[in-house]
Design an enzyme around this catalytic site. Structure first.
Site, PDB file in Angstrom:
ATOM      1  CE  LYS A  62      33.935  39.766  37.904  1.00 21.44           C
ATOM      2  NZ  LYS A  62      32.760  40.509  38.344  1.00 21.44           N
TER       3      LYS A  62
ATOM      4  CE  LYS B  97      36.004  40.770  41.050  1.00 24.71           C
ATOM      5  NZ  LYS B  97      34.722  41.363  40.850  1.00 24.71           N
TER       6      LYS B  97
HETATM    7  C1  PBG Z   1      29.781  41.505  40.197  1.00 29.42           C
HETATM    8  C2  PBG Z   1      31.005  41.320  41.019  1.00 29.42           C
HETATM    9  C3  PBG Z   1      31.515  40.151  41.586  1.00 29.42           C
HETATM   10  C4  PBG Z   1      32.614  40.521  42.342  1.00 29.42           C
HETATM   11  C5  PBG Z   1      32.760  41.896  42.188  1.00 29.42           C
HETATM   12  N1  PBG Z   1      31.779  42.370  41.355  1.00 29.42           N
HETATM   13  C6  PBG Z   1      30.996  38.764  41.583  1.00 29.42           C
HETATM   14  C7  PBG Z   1      31.021  37.955  40.369  1.00 29.42           C
HETATM   15  O1  PBG Z   1      31.505  38.348  39.313  1.00 29.42           O
HETATM   16  O2  PBG Z   1      30.464  36.858  40.489  1.00 29.42           O
HETATM   17  C8  PBG Z   1      33.457  39.606  43.179  1.00 29.42           C
HETATM   18  C9  PBG Z   1      34.186  40.263  44.292  1.00 29.42           C
HETATM   19  C10 PBG Z   1      34.680  39.328  45.343  1.00 29.42           C
HETATM   20  O3  PBG Z   1      34.674  38.087  45.200  1.00 29.42           O
HETATM   21  O4  PBG Z   1      35.116  39.844  46.375  1.00 29.42           O
HETATM   22  N2  PBG Z   1      29.832  41.031  38.914  1.00 29.42           N
END
Ligand code: PBG
Length: 328
Positions: free
Chosen positions: A201, A254
């Site tokens: 991520k 992601k």
């Molecule tokens: C929580 C999380 C996030 C997203 C999914 N789980 C936000 C982040 O990491 O700030 C983002 C999903 C999206 O942008 O659709 N950590």
């Protein structure tokens, strides 16, 4: 005049011909729809930067899941938007937390039998500071502690599994969380609950609209000390290797469109089921263009999803899931 023996256009001549030789397909069953659960009853509050996406009270979320099931969608991914936050994020593992209550309501409906209920595991929606772990502050300096955060995240995973999550999906990016979660899940009698790791991520600008939807914008600093640097392809593979070694059952990549090369490389290297998350910013930027009439909504949406499948994702988490399933 020399003509080529091979004319690739022969196989593009009609819609039927193109359909026969199509290499990549989109199915509703391979789409996952994210849901944002909030307190109240009869609440459907649209997220300003994400047209068609809502904060839903639990009763409304159950209706949404029923519609997803009718459309043949493969799963829903649940996020909690609690009223109360604190510096530890204790709402994340509360037995009566918003996501736990949502899970119980969804699992009690017959719709939940035909799709998979996935719970996001993170603290950022529940912490007052908006970080994904425990913050240690020293004047101007702050650090997100790894190991104490992992203990809370593991507790959260077990609590969500107990409330009925079919899969837990950690998105926090702390080191060692998969092993810790596996141990706590097993000890809680949840040895059969799979872990879908957001293994690679990236710290991304494309999460902006989500943070509005979930109220999880960091109050200071950013997430670059735990989420990955977007420049690092090899490091992404190390993250995945490590999560597999720790016991991850599935992978979630992601964001999706800005990282299609990473998805492809992960697909070529690893044999675990792998999904990709077309994140909020990817959705919002397409919608902004739709609103201006600059892109054809249906075609652009399907092309964006196809690009992610073609890069190698088995399934896609996307805010377009319901719209796409209606067409497919
Ligand atoms: C929580 C999380 C996030 C997203 C999914 N789980 C936000 C982040 O990491 O700030 C983002 C999903 C999206 O942008 O659709 N950590």
């Amino acid at each position: 005049m020399e003509f080529p023996a091979t004319r690739l256009r022969r196989l593009r001549s009609t819609a039927a011909m193109r359909s026969l030789v199509r290499e990549t397909h989109l199915h509703p069953a391979a789409l996952v729809y994210p849901l944002f659960l909030c307190e109240g009853e009869g609440v459907r509050r649209e997220v300003a930067s994400m047209p068609g996406v809502f904060n839903l009270s639990i009763d409304e979320a159950v209706k949404e899941v029923e519609e997803c099931a009718e459309l043949g969608i493969g799963g829903v991914l649940l996020f909690g938007v609690p009223d109360e936050k604190d510096d530890q994020g204790s709402g994340a593992w509360a037995a009566d937390g918003i996501t736990q209550r949502g899970l119980r309501a969804i699992k009690a409906s017959s719709a939940s039998k035909s799709l998979v209920t996935i719970a996001d595991v993170c603290l950022c929606e529940y912490t007052s500071h908006g970080h994904c772990g425990i913050v240690q502050r020293d004047g101007e300096h702050y650090a997100i502690e790894n190991d104490s955060s992992v203990a809370l995240l593991a507790k959260t995973a077990a609590s969500l599994a107990e409330a009925g999550a079919d899969i837990v999906a950690p998105s926090d990016m702390m080191d060692g969380r998969i092993a810790a979660m596996r141990a706590v899940l097993d000890a809680a009698g949840k040895a059969d609950t799979p872990i879908m790791s957001y293994a690679s991520k990236f710290a991304s600008a494309f999460y902006g609209p989500f943070r509005e939807a979930a109220g999880s914008t960091p109050q200071f600093g950013d997430r670059r000390t735990y989420q990955m640097d977007g420049a690092n392809r090899r490091e992404a593979m190390r993250e995945i290797e490590q999560d597999i070694a720790e016991g991850a059952d599935m992978l979630l990549m992601k964001p999706a469109m800005p990282y299609l090369d990473i998805i492809r490389e992960a697909r070529d290297r690893f044999d675990l089921p792998m999904g990709a998350y077309q994140v909020s910013g990817e959705y919002s930027m397409l919608h902004a263009a739709f609103q201006r009439g600059w892109l054809e909504p249906e075609r652009a949406m399907l092309e964006s999803l196809l690009s992610i499948r073609r890069a190698g994702a088995d399934f896609i988490v996307t805010y377009f899931a319901m719209n796409a399933a209606k067409i497919l």
